[in-house]
Enzyme design. Sequence first.
Site, PDB file in Angstrom:
ATOM      1  N   TYR A  69      33.437  29.222 -12.983  1.00  6.20           N
ATOM      2  CA  TYR A  69      32.509  28.244 -12.415  1.00  6.20           C
ATOM      3  C   TYR A  69      31.071  28.758 -12.470  1.00  6.20           C
ATOM      4  O   TYR A  69      30.136  27.981 -12.631  1.00  6.20           O
ATOM      5  CB  TYR A  69      32.854  27.974 -10.950  1.00  6.20           C
ATOM      6  CG  TYR A  69      33.960  26.965 -10.758  1.00  6.20           C
ATOM      7  CD1 TYR A  69      35.280  27.294 -11.034  1.00  6.20           C
ATOM      8  CD2 TYR A  69      33.677  25.694 -10.279  1.00  6.20           C
ATOM      9  CE1 TYR A  69      36.294  26.380 -10.840  1.00  6.20           C
ATOM     10  CE2 TYR A  69      34.689  24.772 -10.070  1.00  6.20           C
ATOM     11  CZ  TYR A  69      35.995  25.121 -10.358  1.00  6.20           C
ATOM     12  OH  TYR A  69      36.981  24.206 -10.160  1.00  6.20           O
TER      13      TYR A  69
ATOM     14  N   LYS B 284      46.385  35.799 -13.685  1.00  4.47           N
ATOM     15  CA  LYS B 284      46.934  35.765 -15.053  1.00  4.47           C
ATOM     16  C   LYS B 284      46.672  37.136 -15.668  1.00  4.47           C
ATOM     17  O   LYS B 284      46.038  37.291 -16.721  1.00  4.47           O
ATOM     18  CB  LYS B 284      46.247  34.626 -15.840  1.00  4.47           C
ATOM     19  CG  LYS B 284      46.794  34.367 -17.228  1.00  4.47           C
ATOM     20  CD  LYS B 284      48.137  33.649 -17.250  1.00  4.47           C
ATOM     21  CE  LYS B 284      48.661  33.526 -18.676  1.00  4.47           C
ATOM     22  NZ  LYS B 284      50.046  33.039 -18.724  1.00  4.47           N
TER      23      LYS B 284
ATOM     24  N   ASP C 251      50.982  30.450 -14.154  1.00  5.09           N
ATOM     25  CA  ASP C 251      51.918  29.460 -14.738  1.00  5.09           C
ATOM     26  C   ASP C 251      53.197  29.392 -13.916  1.00  5.09           C
ATOM     27  O   ASP C 251      53.696  28.314 -13.584  1.00  5.09           O
ATOM     28  CB  ASP C 251      52.171  29.733 -16.229  1.00  5.09           C
ATOM     29  CG  ASP C 251      52.403  31.207 -16.557  1.00  5.09           C
ATOM     30  OD1 ASP C 251      52.295  32.056 -15.644  1.00  5.09           O
ATOM     31  OD2 ASP C 251      52.703  31.511 -17.732  1.00  5.09           O
TER      32      ASP C 251
ATOM     33  N   ASP D 230      41.652  25.700  -7.575  1.00  2.00           N
ATOM     34  CA  ASP D 230      41.309  24.283  -7.693  1.00  2.00           C
ATOM     35  C   ASP D 230      42.533  23.500  -8.166  1.00  2.00           C
ATOM     36  O   ASP D 230      42.915  22.492  -7.574  1.00  2.00           O
ATOM     37  CB  ASP D 230      40.145  24.127  -8.691  1.00  2.00           C
ATOM     38  CG  ASP D 230      39.738  22.679  -8.879  1.00  2.00           C
ATOM     39  OD1 ASP D 230      39.656  21.953  -7.872  1.00  2.00           O
ATOM     40  OD2 ASP D 230      39.502  22.266 -10.033  1.00  2.00           O
TER      41      ASP D 230
ATOM     42  N   ASP E  62      45.363  20.866  -5.870  1.00  2.00           N
ATOM     43  CA  ASP E  62      45.613  19.447  -6.177  1.00  2.00           C
ATOM     44  C   ASP E  62      47.118  19.241  -6.368  1.00  2.00           C
ATOM     45  O   ASP E  62      47.685  18.262  -5.885  1.00  2.00           O
ATOM     46  CB  ASP E  62      44.882  19.007  -7.459  1.00  2.00           C
ATOM     47  CG  ASP E  62      43.543  18.315  -7.185  1.00  2.00           C
ATOM     48  OD1 ASP E  62      42.854  18.720  -6.224  1.00  2.00           O
ATOM     49  OD2 ASP E  62      43.191  17.370  -7.923  1.00  2.00           O
TER      50      ASP E  62
HETATM   51  C1  IPM Z   1      36.829  20.508  -5.632  1.00  2.87           C
HETATM   52  C2  IPM Z   1      36.257  19.841  -6.863  1.00  2.87           C
HETATM   53  C3  IPM Z   1      35.072  20.632  -7.383  1.00  2.87           C
HETATM   54  C4  IPM Z   1      35.600  21.984  -7.843  1.00  2.87           C
HETATM   55  C5  IPM Z   1      34.250  19.968  -8.495  1.00  2.87           C
HETATM   56  C6  IPM Z   1      33.842  18.578  -8.164  1.00  2.87           C
HETATM   57  C7  IPM Z   1      33.040  20.795  -8.832  1.00  2.87           C
HETATM   58  O1  IPM Z   1      37.232  19.655  -7.823  1.00  2.87           O
HETATM   59  O2  IPM Z   1      36.091  20.653  -4.647  1.00  2.87           O
HETATM   60  O3  IPM Z   1      38.003  20.866  -5.635  1.00  2.87           O
HETATM   61  O4  IPM Z   1      36.109  22.108  -8.969  1.00  2.87           O
HETATM   62  O5  IPM Z   1      35.502  22.922  -7.066  1.00  2.87           O
HETATM   63 MN    MN Z   2      39.243  20.104  -7.125  1.00  4.92          MN
END
Ligand code: IPM
Ligand code: MN
Length: 359
Positions: free
Chosen positions: A144, A191, A223, A247, A251
């Site tokens: 990032y 990894k 993985d 990240d 999700d």
């Molecule tokens: C999150 C989002 C952000 C990230 C993006 C929007 C920059 O996906 O807060 O999880 O990748 O950190």
């Molecule tokens: Mn995210």
Amino acid sequence: MGVDKKILVIPGDGIGQEVTTWGRKVLETIATNYKHNFTFEEGIMGHVAIEATGNPLPDETLDKARKSDAILFGAIGHAKYDNDPTLKVRPEQGLLKIRKELGLYANLRPIKLFDELLEASSIKPEILRGADILFFRELTGDVYFGEKKRTEDRNTASDLMIYHKYEVERIARKAFEAARTRRKKLCSVDKANVLEASRLWREVVQALEKEYTDVEVEHMFIDNAAMQLVKDPKRFDVVVTGNLFGDILTDEASQIAGSMGMLASASVGDSVGFYEPIHGSAHDIAGKGIANPLASILSAALMLDISFGLKNESLRVIKAVEATLKQGFRTMDIANKHTENHLVMGTDAMGAKVLENLS
Ligand code: IPM
Ligand code: MN
Ligand code: NAD
């Protein structure tokens, strides 16, 4: 005696605006009920800020953030930028900059399934029941923030994955400390079989193991971790990982809690705490009034606990969410085939139910 706190609210874009209203209302209600004095200011960030000032994070917003005791954030993002990768000024830059400027290196993402939502997930109930994971996602390093390059002919691009020892150590310490207060299990995800940055990561975590001998540590490749998370989520207690892996994994882990609309987060580090749902601005449902406000409300609960030390108040919010779910009320993302039509509601109706249960 009540406490005095200054809270900056940054609704952002898309459903960020719709859901943050409810995180804020919950904080206002808690202040009234418990005689605290919370004062609120608003700031702009993301697409709305680009439209207003040309800058995704105006200095004014950053100044307000530095002067506040905590920040409640919604989400940023707009389809315009997602569909045009050549645009140079982008909403996400605002979010990354504020995380870096405020030194928010530790992003805590608790994954806890309310029993009422066992049927809402796409994962089988018997796999899910009892799952309770706390992610520590490193938030100010990794690809990032490493150097980004594009050749002059535009045909080659790279993002540097970079970690310094101190960055790994400070997030890992937080994760170890948290594990001590929970089931004393820590899984570090990397990894290291391929990436040098991950080999550093693993070395640093291994060195810390000697200090935290009461915590059982497991090292897992990303993985495999992605697979284990849906195979057997209960095997995890605290998970610590880098920015990008964290990240993606969280999700995925939102399905353990039923929906993206359920996951709150707390970002902490050098100074002020920053609270936000893990979801984005959700172009597909923005403006329809159907987004789930519970992630924002649960983010407010994290603020009460972590930044203000108001454990009872925080628990009260979580109980109000639980009561709302027990009454059968659902936004569409957490409804299932057994939910009756009249109990499926929009953002505002759902938020209002939580407020009723708070009072
Ligand atoms: C999150 C989002 C952000 C990230 C993006 C929007 C920059 O996906 O807060 O999880 O990748 O950190
Ligand atoms: Mn995210
Ligand atoms: P997203 O998280 O916005 O949405 C993913 C899916 O989850 C969508 O189908 C959406 O409808 C659903 N969803 C998310 N939140 C929900 C809620 N509260 N209630 C019900 N359903 C919900 O991810 P995306 O679609 O990949 O990204 C959209 C935009 O958001 C992009 O511009 C992206 O950069 C941005 N984004 C911002 C943040 C942030 O501000 N922290 C996080 C992720 C993505």
